[in-house]
Design an enzyme around this catalytic site. Structure first.
Site, PDB file in Angstrom:
ATOM      1  N   ASP A  75      13.883   8.249  15.599  1.00 30.57           N
ATOM      2  CA  ASP A  75      13.880   7.954  17.036  1.00 30.57           C
ATOM      3  C   ASP A  75      14.572   6.641  17.378  1.00 30.57           C
ATOM      4  OD1 ASP A  75      12.424  10.247  17.819  1.00 30.57           O
ATOM      5  OD2 ASP A  75      10.599   9.328  17.054  1.00 30.57           O
ATOM      6  N   HIS A  92       6.916   5.124   9.455  1.00 33.28           N
ATOM      7  CA  HIS A  92       6.721   6.558   9.283  1.00 33.28           C
ATOM      8  C   HIS A  92       5.597   6.789   8.284  1.00 33.28           C
ATOM      9  CE1 HIS A  92       7.544  10.790   8.503  1.00 33.28           C
ATOM     10  NE2 HIS A  92       8.111  10.761   9.688  1.00 33.28           N
TER      11      HIS A  92
HETATM   12  N1  CMC Z   1       5.468  -1.869  14.373  1.00 39.40           N
HETATM   13  C1  CMC Z   1       4.628  -2.801  13.859  1.00 39.40           C
HETATM   14  N2  CMC Z   1       3.709  -2.533  12.918  1.00 39.40           N
HETATM   15  C2  CMC Z   1       3.623  -1.285  12.479  1.00 39.40           C
HETATM   16  C3  CMC Z   1       4.471  -0.270  12.955  1.00 39.40           C
HETATM   17  C4  CMC Z   1       5.417  -0.596  13.936  1.00 39.40           C
HETATM   18  N3  CMC Z   1       6.229   0.333  14.435  1.00 39.40           N
HETATM   19  N4  CMC Z   1       4.166   0.902  12.338  1.00 39.40           N
HETATM   20  C5  CMC Z   1       3.165   0.627  11.506  1.00 39.40           C
HETATM   21  N5  CMC Z   1       2.836  -0.694  11.576  1.00 39.40           N
HETATM   22  C6  CMC Z   1       1.824  -1.387  10.776  1.00 39.40           C
HETATM   23  C7  CMC Z   1       0.440  -1.078  11.283  1.00 39.40           C
HETATM   24  O1  CMC Z   1      -0.014  -2.046  12.219  1.00 39.40           O
HETATM   25  C8  CMC Z   1      -0.382  -1.120  10.007  1.00 39.40           C
HETATM   26  O2  CMC Z   1      -0.648  -2.457   9.702  1.00 39.40           O
HETATM   27  P1  CMC Z   1      -2.048  -2.850   8.963  1.00 39.40           P
HETATM   28  O3  CMC Z   1      -2.040  -2.142   7.657  1.00 39.40           O
HETATM   29  O4  CMC Z   1      -1.973  -4.340   8.838  1.00 39.40           O
HETATM   30  O5  CMC Z   1      -3.140  -2.381   9.861  1.00 39.40           O
HETATM   31  C9  CMC Z   1       0.559  -0.570   8.955  1.00 39.40           C
HETATM   32  O6  CMC Z   1       1.885  -0.831   9.456  1.00 39.40           O
HETATM   33  C10 CMC Z   1       0.413   0.928   8.705  1.00 39.40           C
HETATM   34  O7  CMC Z   1       0.460   1.576   9.977  1.00 39.40           O
HETATM   35  P2  CMC Z   1      -0.331   2.908  10.312  1.00 39.40           P
HETATM   36  O8  CMC Z   1      -0.437   3.048  11.779  1.00 39.40           O
HETATM   37  O9  CMC Z   1      -1.611   2.937   9.511  1.00 39.40           O
HETATM   38  O10 CMC Z   1       0.665   3.975   9.693  1.00 39.40           O
HETATM   39  P3  CMC Z   1       0.729   5.505  10.052  1.00 39.40           P
HETATM   40  O11 CMC Z   1       1.325   6.179   8.896  1.00 39.40           O
HETATM   41  O12 CMC Z   1      -0.615   5.984  10.500  1.00 39.40           O
HETATM   42  O13 CMC Z   1       1.686   5.560  11.337  1.00 39.40           O
HETATM   43  C11 CMC Z   1       3.575   5.755  12.729  1.00 39.40           C
HETATM   44  C12 CMC Z   1       2.991   5.965  11.313  1.00 39.40           C
HETATM   45  C13 CMC Z   1       4.951   6.395  12.808  1.00 39.40           C
HETATM   46  C14 CMC Z   1       2.647   6.421  13.766  1.00 39.40           C
HETATM   47  C15 CMC Z   1       3.671   4.227  13.010  1.00 39.40           C
HETATM   48  O14 CMC Z   1       4.571   3.635  12.081  1.00 39.40           O
HETATM   49  C16 CMC Z   1       4.115   3.927  14.449  1.00 39.40           C
HETATM   50  O15 CMC Z   1       3.271   3.880  15.334  1.00 39.40           O
HETATM   51  N6  CMC Z   1       5.442   3.729  14.692  1.00 39.40           N
HETATM   52  C17 CMC Z   1       5.969   3.519  16.026  1.00 39.40           C
HETATM   53  C18 CMC Z   1       6.092   4.854  16.738  1.00 39.40           C
HETATM   54  C19 CMC Z   1       7.248   5.669  16.202  1.00 39.40           C
HETATM   55  O16 CMC Z   1       8.366   5.211  16.048  1.00 39.40           O
HETATM   56  N7  CMC Z   1       6.974   6.975  15.980  1.00 39.40           N
HETATM   57  C20 CMC Z   1       7.990   7.939  15.535  1.00 39.40           C
HETATM   58  C21 CMC Z   1       7.736   8.417  14.142  1.00 39.40           C
HETATM   59  S1  CMC Z   1       9.120   9.351  13.445  1.00 39.40           S
HETATM   60  C22 CMC Z   1       9.381  10.721  14.486  1.00 39.40           C
HETATM   61  C23 CMC Z   1       8.173  11.542  14.757  1.00 39.40           C
HETATM   62  O17 CMC Z   1       7.276  11.697  13.940  1.00 39.40           O
HETATM   63  O18 CMC Z   1       8.124  12.127  15.835  1.00 39.40           O
END
Ligand code: CMC
Length: 431
Positions: free
Chosen positions: A366, A308
């Site tokens: 989720d 998140h």
């Molecule tokens: N699985 C594996 N690695 C992950 C994941 C994951 N679910 N989420 C983040 N990372 C890693 C990512 O690869 C990155 O690594 P690095 O720094 O080495 O490049 C690091 O963690 C930070 O990730 P980010 O994408 O820069 O973080 P963000 O804040 O932009 O993204 C997120 C947040 C929710 C989009 C992301 O965690 C994600 O894609 N999660 C899976 C989708 C998900 O469950 N979404 C629902 C979110 S909660 C409900 C809602 O908002 O609707």
């Protein structure tokens, strides 16, 4: 407006300017850069808004380190245990918990707006039967502006409120109709003797040829799912609603924009993607393979329902959702649910893994919601529409707050241009 509580000094080149600092009631202080460009001829750069507050808001507060979520100051776990969805709607929309008379009046107003214009039935019939219900919802909610002309004037506070009530009341009807249409069953009209969550379940699962009695336990679980999704401050879809609304667009169009944004798998679409992932994993012995994929930089796969932007400790909604999943499956007599087993084991393994620990990745809302919705009988394609109908109150409350703010102006980010500099046009025969 939050008070100015000090200044931050920004030094660049041989220049230095003072920027006002503002203190919120909760959360970190903010450097107000609103006059930065006018004063210093520079912009800030923050793709994804990781360090940028785009508005003032008094609706929802998240403390990502503590794993805390407050609506108008009330913690989500207290609301989930003691309140109900329509009361939370009132709280988000009007700022305070209602007294008995206010609650009754609000329930009455919402209940009396549950039917959609009969002409809208034809609109549904224009879609292919195999359309994703989210596709149908984006279209139909946008089309509400063609049906409810008397609540389009955003400068009239009464019309704004009527539009808000209409959307809270009609979104479950629209989501249920999208579902019925996709399975080839007749639409079921709302039944106003039922409470909000029961009415939604009835519209989804009743058929004209049989008596359908809503199970109160499932209705309670549905109500809790709705509460846990009601608002989440300036997430992507809410920011989309605010940005669309900042141009003066009508509220139905703005909420349709929010639904479109929510659909993405990084946001609300994650609930569908998560259950599909858990099913694909299938058995606990395959979990290490998927954990390895999630950690592999060359593999785009991510653990859905994990991570998140704001929560870096735990997502308090996931904690309540996990309890609900256990309760619902137990009450429905579903034992040894393989998907729940995979989910619990995946959570356990991931939370002990250095990759997930170091990146502060925890299960989000989720992760467990799909297991409950699946047990209730919803297909995965309905998971995100249920998120959308629940989040509508958050979107409309944030939109209402924005429109009522006298300092509000059109949202218009700037850019860091990296394209070609000036060049002269070359006629085609000279290229
Ligand atoms: N699985 C594996 N690695 C992950 C994941 C994951 N679910 N989420 C983040 N990372 C890693 C990512 O690869 C990155 O690594 P690095 O720094 O080495 O490049 C690091 O963690 C930070 O990730 P980010 O994408 O820069 O973080 P963000 O804040 O932009 O993204 C997120 C947040 C929710 C989009 C992301 O965690 C994600 O894609 N999660 C899976 C989708 C998900 O469950 N979404 C629902 C979110 S909660 C409900 C809602 O908002 O609707």
């Amino acid at each position: 407006m939050a008070d100015t509580t000090g200044t931050a000094k920004l030094t660049f080149g041989d220049k230095s300017i003072d920027l006002p600092m503002r203190s919120p009631t909760l959360g970190p202080d903010v450097v107000d850069i609103g006059k930065l460009y006018a004063q210093a001829d520079i912009f800030t750069y923050d793709p994804g808004f990781t360090s940028t507050a785009a508005c003032e808001s008094a609706i929802t507060f998240i403390d990502g380190d503590k794993g805390e979520l407050l609506h108008r100051g009330y913690p989500i776990d207290q609301l989930a245990q003691q309140s109900h969805f329509l009361e939370v709607c009132y709280l988000l929309l009007f700022g305070e918990l209602p007294n008995k008379a206010e609650m009754l009046d609000f329930e009455h107003r919402v209940t009396n707006h549950t039917m959609v214009h009969e002409q809208m039935h034809n609109f549904f019939r224009g879609f292919r039967r195999d359309s994703h219900p989210m596709a149908t919802m984006v279209g139909v909610v946008g089309a509400m502006s063609a049906f409810y002309h008397d609540s389009l004037d955003i400068n009239d506070p009464w019309q704004r409120e009527v539009a808000a009530i209409r959307m809270i009341a009609k979104l479950p009807t629209i989501a249920a109709m999208a579902y019925k249409y996709s399975v080839g069953q007749p639409f079921v009209y709302p039944k106003n003797s039922l409470n909000y969550a029961s009415n939604f379940l009835h519209m989804c699962f009743a058929v004209p040829c049989e008596e359908y009695k809503v199970d109160p336990i499932l209705a309670k679980a549905m109500d809790r799912i709705m509460m846990l999704h009601a608002d989440h401050e300036q997430n992507a879809s809410t920011s989309t609603v605010r940005l669309a609304g900042s141009s003066g667009a009508n509220p139905f169009a703005c909420i349709a924009a929010g639904i479109a944004c929510l659909w993405g798998p990084a946001h609300g679409g994650a609930n569908q993607a998560c259950l599909e992932m858990l099913r694909e994993i299938g058995t606990v012995d395959r979990i290490p393979e998927f954990i390895a994929r999630a950690k592999d930089k060359d593999d785009p796969f991510r653990l859905m329902g994990f991570g998140h932007r704001v929560y870096k400790n735990f997502d308090p909604r996931a904690t309540v959702m996990k309890e609900s999943a256990d309760e619902v499956l137990e009450l429905m007599g579903i034992h040894n649910n393989p998907t729940l087993q995979v989910a619990k084991e995946l959570e356990r393994i991931a939370l002990e893994d250095e990759y997930f620990i170091s990146k502060k990745l925890y299960p989000n809302v989720d992760f467990y919601s799909g297991i409950i919705l699946d047990a209730m009988g919803f297909p995965t394609s309905m998971f995100t529409p249920i998120f959308a109908l629940s989040r509508t109150v958050g979107w409309i409350s944030q939109w209402k707050e924005m429109i009522g703010d006298p300092t509000q102006k059109i949202g218009r980010p700037r850019q860091l241009y990296i394209g070609e500099p000036y060049r002269d046009y070359v006629p085609v025969d000279k290229r």
